[in-house]
Design an enzyme around this catalytic site. Structure first.
Site, PDB file in Angstrom:
ATOM      1  N   GLU A  71       0.681  -1.150   0.056  1.00 28.84           N
ATOM      2  CA  GLU A  71       0.086   0.109   0.131  1.00 28.84           C
ATOM      3  C   GLU A  71       0.835   1.359  -0.084  1.00 28.84           C
ATOM      4  O   GLU A  71       1.948   1.250   0.289  1.00 28.84           O
ATOM      5  CB  GLU A  71      -1.010  -0.065   1.284  1.00 28.84           C
ATOM      6  N   LYS A  73      -6.745   9.980   0.905  1.00 29.72           N
ATOM      7  CA  LYS A  73      -6.390   8.659   1.384  1.00 29.72           C
ATOM      8  C   LYS A  73      -7.557   7.669   0.719  1.00 29.72           C
ATOM      9  O   LYS A  73      -8.676   8.036   1.156  1.00 29.72           O
ATOM     10  CB  LYS A  73      -6.435   8.531   3.041  1.00 29.72           C
ATOM     11  N   VAL A 125      -5.580  -0.241   2.799  1.00 29.32           N
ATOM     12  CA  VAL A 125      -5.670  -1.735   2.615  1.00 29.32           C
ATOM     13  C   VAL A 125      -6.578  -2.203   1.493  1.00 29.32           C
ATOM     14  O   VAL A 125      -6.572  -3.067   0.610  1.00 29.32           O
ATOM     15  CB  VAL A 125      -6.057  -2.646   3.989  1.00 29.32           C
ATOM     16  N   ASP A 137     -18.497   2.514  13.508  1.00 35.72           N
ATOM     17  CA  ASP A 137     -17.484   2.722  12.662  1.00 35.72           C
ATOM     18  C   ASP A 137     -16.725   1.451  12.502  1.00 35.72           C
ATOM     19  O   ASP A 137     -15.865   0.840  13.297  1.00 35.72           O
ATOM     20  CB  ASP A 137     -16.482   3.722  13.573  1.00 35.72           C
ATOM     21  N   SER A 169     -14.184  -0.631   9.380  1.00 32.78           N
ATOM     22  CA  SER A 169     -13.436  -0.306   8.536  1.00 32.78           C
ATOM     23  C   SER A 169     -13.838  -1.250   7.349  1.00 32.78           C
ATOM     24  O   SER A 169     -14.186  -2.312   7.390  1.00 32.78           O
ATOM     25  CB  SER A 169     -11.978  -0.837   8.615  1.00 32.78           C
ATOM     26  N   ALA A 170     -13.596  -0.780   6.023  1.00 28.90           N
ATOM     27  CA  ALA A 170     -14.033  -1.144   4.686  1.00 28.90           C
ATOM     28  C   ALA A 170     -13.229  -2.428   4.390  1.00 28.90           C
ATOM     29  O   ALA A 170     -13.559  -3.247   3.713  1.00 28.90           O
ATOM     30  CB  ALA A 170     -14.039  -0.296   3.684  1.00 28.90           C
ATOM     31  N   ASP A 171     -11.862  -2.759   5.164  1.00 26.19           N
ATOM     32  CA  ASP A 171     -11.043  -3.694   5.110  1.00 26.19           C
ATOM     33  C   ASP A 171     -11.890  -5.249   5.177  1.00 26.19           C
ATOM     34  O   ASP A 171     -11.359  -5.992   4.574  1.00 26.19           O
ATOM     35  CB  ASP A 171      -9.912  -3.608   5.995  1.00 26.19           C
ATOM     36  N   LYS A 206      -5.342  -3.600  13.878  1.00 23.62           N
ATOM     37  CA  LYS A 206      -4.600  -2.525  14.443  1.00 23.62           C
ATOM     38  C   LYS A 206      -5.011  -2.676  16.170  1.00 23.62           C
ATOM     39  O   LYS A 206      -6.377  -2.856  16.507  1.00 23.62           O
ATOM     40  CB  LYS A 206      -4.815  -1.190  13.951  1.00 23.62           C
TER      41      LYS A 206
END
Length: 303
Positions: free
Chosen positions: A24, A85, A105, A137, A139-141, A158
């Site tokens: 990335e 981003k 990611v 909230d 993540s789209a990951d 993380k």
């Protein structure tokens, strides 16, 4: 049509059937200051070459999706201000507007799939944020791992995230979570999370075989390989826990939300750990790059 450009090194590897590892670019633009960002990016690429694969750092430059960056392009990106981003939701918009963007990611996985790259090395993935029962909230990951057939090598989710909920969502989405050479899920800067990993594999060749068998079975999505940070470089979870709580409380008081949460927390933890978190971050990315190269080599041998 997508304007997809390969660096000279990546194109040569493609033509010769040599193993490739995607990288990335947010680590360059949003992870650390100049010149440390540029030096680290070059070091990660060199580590992949030393391990027998070819690095393919992915970024958008002036509306063109680059798979592999020439040295001058990487330096330009590392010095640039105001780089977007880019994730799944805004990848197409960044391309359409002719903008410059660093891939997260999710966006890196999408680009890697288009480029025919099966393995991606990163630091840590996003996931379910603490307090997500109020903020939603997530993540789209996680959705990307469920959809896009790329094996992602990371040091786990993380540590600033809600790790139990992140694991639950990955399980619901049918994403294999494989701890490398240990039974416990690593937690980014820490080798231990207190959570048992759903799967464990000790051999990169088996990880590669599982990747190919998912495709043979017609299963969508990729695999998450959770690779623990080297012991000498870790920050123990018990040291980090109160610091993460402090940073999280500060973010809530400041009204920081959505895409701004992770950069704020990582920046604050850099201060609270006296720079240790940055050094650990670099160490784990290099460690992930080595393992990703080994998996990519195994995949190339199967071809």
């Amino acid at each position: 049509m997508i304007d997809l450009r390969f660096s000279r090194e990546v194109e040569a590897a493609r033509q010769e059937g040599r193993p490739l590892v995607a990288l990335e670019s947010t680590i360059i633009t949003h992870g650390m200051p100049w010149p440390r960002n540029f030096e680290t990016a070059r070091q990660v690429e060199a580590t992949i070459r030393e391990a027998g694969a070819t690095p393919a750092t992915i970024a958008i430059l002036d509306g063109i999706l680059h798979v592999g960056l020439e040295p001058d392009q990487m330096e330009r990106l590392a010095r640039a201000d105001g780089v977007r981003k880019v994730s799944r939701a805004d990848l197409a918009l960044c391309l359409a507007e002719g903008a410059t963007g660093a891939t997260t990611v999710a966006a890196t996985m999408i680009a890697a799939r288009h480029a025919g790259i099966e393995v991606f090395a990163t630091g840590g993935i996003g996931g379910v944020h603490r307090g997500a029962e109020r903020t939603w909230d997530v993540s789209a990951d996680l959705q990307e791992l469920a959809q896009t057939p790329v094996t992602v090598v990371a040091a786990g989710p993380k540590a600033i995230l809600d790790l139990p909920r992140t694991l639950e969502v990955l399980e619901t989405l049918g994403v294999p979570v494989i701890a490398f050479a240990q039974d416990e899920l690593p937690a980014f800067w820490s080798r231990r999370s207190g959570l048992r990993a759903p799967q464990r594999l000790d051999d990169p060749a088996l990880i590669a075989r599982a990747h190919r068998l998912r495709a043979a079975l017609g299963l969508p999505g990729g695999q998450l390989v959770a690779n623990p940070i080297p012991e000498a470089d870790e920050i123990p979870a018990e040291t980090l826990a109160p610091l993460i709580e402090q940073a999280q409380a500060e973010a809530e008081r400041a009204g920081i939300a959505a895409k701004e949460v992770t950069p704020f927390l990582l920046s604050r933890l850099l201060e609270l750990t006296g720079g240790r978190s940055l050094e650990a971050n670099i160490a784990l990315v290099l460690n992930n790059a080595r393992l990703a190269a080994r998996i990519a080599r195994s995949l190339a041998e199967m071809a």
